[in-house]
Enzyme design. Structure first.
Site, PDB file in Angstrom:
ATOM      1  N   ASP A 281      -7.164   8.186  -3.310  1.00 27.06           N
ATOM      2  CA  ASP A 281      -6.954   7.488  -2.089  1.00 27.06           C
ATOM      3  C   ASP A 281      -5.373   7.857  -1.629  1.00 27.06           C
ATOM      4  OD1 ASP A 281      -5.752   6.269  -4.342  1.00 27.06           O
ATOM      5  OD2 ASP A 281      -5.628   4.489  -3.412  1.00 27.06           O
TER       6      ASP A 281
ATOM      7  N   THR B 271       5.581  -3.744 -15.019  1.00 26.10           N
ATOM      8  CA  THR B 271       4.792  -2.762 -14.610  1.00 26.10           C
ATOM      9  C   THR B 271       3.863  -3.206 -13.139  1.00 26.10           C
ATOM     10  OG1 THR B 271       2.986  -3.574 -16.092  1.00 26.10           O
ATOM     11  CG2 THR B 271       4.524  -1.837 -16.828  1.00 26.10           C
TER      12      THR B 271
ATOM     13  N   ASP C 133      -4.196  11.691  -5.785  1.00 28.22           N
ATOM     14  CA  ASP C 133      -5.301  11.012  -6.028  1.00 28.22           C
ATOM     15  C   ASP C 133      -6.275  10.897  -5.154  1.00 28.22           C
ATOM     16  OD1 ASP C 133      -4.047   8.965  -5.080  1.00 28.22           O
ATOM     17  OD2 ASP C 133      -4.515   7.569  -6.777  1.00 28.22           O
TER      18      ASP C 133
ATOM     19  N   SER D  31      -9.243   3.904  -5.871  1.00 30.02           N
ATOM     20  CA  SER D  31      -8.340   4.930  -6.371  1.00 30.02           C
ATOM     21  C   SER D  31      -8.919   6.049  -7.041  1.00 30.02           C
ATOM     22  CB  SER D  31      -7.350   4.222  -7.101  1.00 30.02           C
ATOM     23  OG  SER D  31      -6.230   4.995  -7.247  1.00 30.02           O
TER      24      SER D  31
END
Length: 567
Positions: free
Chosen positions: A303, A371, A301, A145
């Site tokens: 990816d 989260t 970003d 990522s």
């Protein structure tokens, strides 16, 4: 340790990492060797992520092959028709990603599991989409990522198209531990093709994703798209072709890509840290936007599962929206552009509470999760009904999903939706800032911030200390309610107790008078705690957005400094 190193050298299929390890041995690099062989990369709900290099505590071909073996073994036991349904595999533009993806396919094929693999770099959300599209048993994306160049990762989706959650993470991890002690089997890709165990996903699949997302009713608002201009950067990632194509499909003709950052390049030569949240990461796209006087400066970003945007201000400069601001704007917009019965929206416990108020005023259903997008989508699947279908979810770290075509964050659909939102506002003579101010005037200006506190390695668990002596006030504000997610209890100041329907987690949430909130979340991997803050300022008729923001900033500064001093 010497035995482990010797065995690793015998098993490692990659001459590059074998040579790297031999050099460490020859130079007697004891501390480095100890770090690489003190354990192995932990497999969890985010899969694997770590620095590329030799040894079990790094990302390399042997670790990938062991991980793929464990995943395959778990799938064959847990999913009755896993072999036939297969696994979708994609990869980003980092130097080792394609090789790691091919190793994954070869190992799965050796177990009789069909592997669908993209022919070239692929956005992460496209692979998540592919899991559902093909009815696969699982999906894998080889990506780190937005992490620095030295990293790579192995991200796993379950057959429902969402990231894995317990018990699958621990189940796969246990099988990986077994695989690490056995000989690894793999089937040459050409043989796998001949046996019908390898299917290459070429351009038609990329087009299917693009077409499916573009034809979603939620992305069908084509109000004067030609009047809005935007600059875009893929940040040396994999998003450019699809981002540009999907914007074109939606009628946006004034799109200016940052040429230097358009093509996949895992060395990220123009950014120190390829994360749009990091200072400086958006500089080139904002410069491109200024060159064309564009309305928006947008980024994915590397990816393409996250989306960031800076919006032109009245003075011609550009200001970044926070993840919470983008999330609330998208949520508000979608709740006003959806069909009846599609009204389930959600966010995480550390994101702004504003989306819940927007949902309430729209008569929509709202939920909160721990989260991580794995929770947002898996919980959404559980909560949605025929009368309340899923619409939208977001997390403050720039992750958004629009509709249920992709059960993970999707920076590409978020990009198109935000562009459509902006175009509709422009057609009404309004700006994004006007819309944000209108939402704040209705519900209060919600201002959010995050601060991490480093602790000494021998510091006792901060959560336990806070539970032993619960604060009655924070920064002069009374604590009205404390959510203790470790005990799953909501504790009121008057002694009332309610249960909380969330998985247990070492998190404390303090709800203060005046609507402020403090979330304390100790790190599970290093000696620090993360604190998330929210203050709310009601806007008067005399307020401008700027004056209300100044008041909120002063209130936030006071809350943070006094709370951190108390810790």
């Amino acid at each position: 340790m010497n035995t482990d190193i010797t065995r690793w050298l015998e098993r490692d299929p990659d001459p590059k990492t074998r040579e790297e390890l031999q050099q460490l041995i020859d130079s007697n690099a004891e501390s480095e060797l100890a770090d690489r062989f003190s354990g192995r990369l932990a497999f969890g709900t985010a899969g694997l992520r770590g620095i590329v290099g030799a040894g079990p505590n790094r990302m390399n071909r042997l670790v990938i092959q062991e991980t793929a073996t464990g995943l395959g073994k778990y799938l064959l036991e847990a999913v009755e028709d896993a072999a036939e349904r297969g696994v979708i595999i994609g990869f980003d533009g980092r130097p080792d990603s394609k090789r790691f993806a091919h190793d994954t396919a070869a190992v799965l094929a050796s177990q009789g599991i069909k592997a669908y693999i993209t022919t070239h770099e692929a956005p992460t959300p496209m692979v998540a989409f592919g899991v559902k599209h093909f009815g696969a048993a699982a999906g894998v994306v080889v990506t780190a990522s937005h992490n620095p160049p030295a990293y790579n990762g192995f991200k796993v989706y379950w057959g429902n198209g969402a990231q894995i959650i317990p018990p699958h993470d621990s189940g796969i991890a246990a099988k990986i531990d077994i695989a690490a002690k056995e000989d690894i089997k793999h089937l040459e890709l050409e043989q796998a093709k001949q046996q019908g165990l390898l299917i290459m996903l070429s351009e038609p699949f990329y087009h299917t994703y693009r077409e499916t997302i573009g034809q979603s009713k939620l992305l069908s608002n084509h109000t004067k798209p030609g009047s809005v201009s935007l600059a875009y950067t893929a940040m040396h990632g994999v998003g450019a072709n699809l981002a540009e194509g999907m914007l074109e499909d939606a009628g946006f003709t004034q799109v200016y890509s940052v040429a230097e950052q358009r093509e996949p390049d895992g060395t990220f030569p123009t950014v120190n840290f390829p994360n749009p949240e990091e200072p400086g990461a958006m500089d080139m796209v904002i410069a491109e936007a200024k060159k064309h006087n564009a309305t928006l400066a947008c980024a994915n970003d590397p990816d393409a599962d996250r989306f960031a945007v800076a919006v032109r201000t009245d003075d011609g400069d550009y200001r970044m929206l926070t993840g919470d601001q983008v999330g609330v704007l998208l949520g508000h917009y979608l709740l006003n552009h959806t069909e009846q019965g599609q009204n389930l929206v959600g966010t995480t416990i550390v994101s702004s509470s504003l989306l819940g108020k927007v949902a309430g005023s729209a008569g929509a259903n709202y939920y909160q999760t721990l989260t991580g997008f794995k929770w947002l989508t898996n919980v959404a699947m559980q909560k949605q009904t025929d009368d309340s279908r899923f619409l939208f979810a977001y997390e403050e770290a720039l992750g958004y999903t629009v509709g249920s075509e992709v059960w993970d964050k999707d920076g590409l659909s978020a990009l198109v939706t935000f562009a459509q939102l902006t175009a509709e506002l422009a057609a009404e003579g309004k700006t994004v800032w006007d819309q944000l101010e209108a939402i704040y005037r209705q519900h209060g200006l919600h201002f959010n911030a995050q601060k991490s506190i480093a602790l000494q390695p021998d510091t006792p668990p901060i959560g336990d200390a806070l539970r032993a002596t619960p604060p009655e006030s924070i920064a002069g504000r009374q604590v009205l309610i404390t959510d203790d997610l470790k005990t799953s209890q909501k504790l009121y100041a008057d002694g009332k107790v309610e249960n909380i329907d969330l998985p247990a987690s070492d998190v404390l949430i303090y709800h203060l008078d005046g609507g402020a909130r403090v979330v304390v979340r100790p790190s599970g991997t290093e000696p620090k705690i993360k604190c998330y803050y929210e203050v709310i300022e009601n806007m008067t008729d005399d307020d401008t957005l700027a004056t209300a923001q100044q008041r909120a900033q002063a209130s936030m500064d006071d809350l943070i400094s006094r709370h951190q001093a108390s810790l």
